[in-house]
Design a protein around this motif. Sequence first.
Motif, short mmCIF file in Angstrom:
data_model
loop_
_atom_site.label_atom_id
_atom_site.label_comp_id
_atom_site.label_asym_id
_atom_site.label_seq_id
_atom_site.Cartn_x
_atom_site.Cartn_y
_atom_site.Cartn_z
N GLN A 8 -9.93 -1.74 0.99
CA GLN A 8 -9.66 -2.14 2.39
C GLN A 8 -10.94 -2.20 3.23
O GLN A 8 -11.89 -2.82 2.82
N ASP A 35 -6.90 -7.85 -5.58
CA ASP A 35 -5.55 -7.51 -6.01
C ASP A 35 -4.60 -8.49 -5.33
O ASP A 35 -4.33 -8.37 -4.12
N LEU A 94 0.84 -1.22 0.00
CA LEU A 94 0.00 0.00 0.00
C LEU A 94 0.86 1.25 0.00
O LEU A 94 0.44 2.31 -0.47
N SER A 131 -9.92 -3.75 -5.63
CA SER A 131 -9.64 -2.41 -6.18
C SER A 131 -10.89 -1.86 -6.84
O SER A 131 -11.51 -2.55 -7.64
N GLY A 168 -6.70 2.27 2.59
CA GLY A 168 -6.23 2.64 1.25
C GLY A 168 -6.46 4.14 1.00
O GLY A 168 -6.04 4.66 -0.04
N ILE A 172 -1.54 -6.94 -3.32
CA ILE A 172 -1.91 -6.32 -2.03
C ILE A 172 -2.29 -7.42 -1.03
O ILE A 172 -1.88 -7.39 0.14
N SER A 179 -7.15 0.51 -3.40
CA SER A 179 -7.50 -0.62 -2.53
C SER A 179 -8.59 -0.18 -1.55
O SER A 179 -8.38 0.73 -0.75
N CYS A 198 -10.53 -7.35 1.45
CA CYS A 198 -9.94 -6.01 1.68
C CYS A 198 -9.12 -5.55 0.48
O CYS A 198 -8.97 -4.35 0.25
N SER A 199 -8.58 -6.48 -0.29
CA SER A 199 -7.66 -6.12 -1.38
C SER A 199 -8.38 -5.65 -2.65
O SER A 199 -7.72 -5.22 -3.61
#
Length: 305
Positions: free
Chosen positions: A63, A151, A31, A196, A260, A154, A61, A193-194
């Motif tokens: 998150q 992602d 990040l 995008s 993010g 990430i 991201s 969380c990753s």
Amino acid sequence: MSDYQKIIEHIHDDLLRRKSYGEVASYIPELAHVDAEKLGVSLATVNGDYFGVGDWQDQFSIQSIVKVLLLSMAYTKLGGQLWQRVGVEPSGTPFNSLGTLEHDKGIPRNPFSNAGALVISDILLDLYDDPRQAMLDLLKNITGDKSIGFDPIIAASEKAHGYRNVALVNFLKSLGNINNDEEVVFNLYLDCCSISMNCLQLARTFMLFANHGQTLDGKTHLLNPSQTKRMNAIMLTCGFYDEAGDFAYKVGLPGKSGVGGGIVAVLPQHFSVAVWSPRLNEKGNSYRGLKFLEQFTTETEQSIF
Ligand code: DON
């Protein structure tokens, strides 16, 4: 209100003229590579109009913003039974706190703390055959963008350095509030969380919470109006961790932040708005994101209060 474009442009320009403070999140090493000076805003209205300024079409991201969607996916299937596993009280503690769990016998205070989101992820593993696919289907149906996804860089970066989440999921398991394998739960939470997305996609997705739980075309129906009210209430009281009171006081909208640098906020029956600026204040919330929203609700005189 077509003035929205002018207002968001003017606040965006104001913010760029003023010094920004805070640091990009670095406890997830990947990040830290983001451009700290990015600033994007998108606002979508219940009339179907949308507006954008700055870096509003760049993906970032999301998150912890995903915690609202994880919760909604669990709540739509389980209803009030969900609250046997997680509470709805503001914690007054940082997002990654372990502090109150022992005293609370493994029942996280709310679903937006990391502990709460790990319990919700565990519940989703029991409710959905493939919760990852269910999450992506939801986002793709709402935004129409089939490229939205996890992602892997990430996700891998956070999995390799997520010591507090490892501790949390193991502690929750020891206290009897995780049914599935703790590593499987940990991986699901961090994959989600990753994800995008850009500001417009987030504003369109959170239109669900401005529009009684469904998309404007009615094709995606996640929650009923009463359930939507409750999701907005939890966003207002718990969406910003130990800064939730300050956000309610200064902005006056339900919302959710992510490390993010994204923040999404909602004025039910009117609009949803997403802001992205990666520098975070000491509470882990976007410095400029908060400033933008405070100025926006002050100048427009539009908030829930
Ligand atoms: O669990 C974590 O630490 C991150 N994946 C999400 C934290 C987060 O976004 C907190 N929000 N401000």
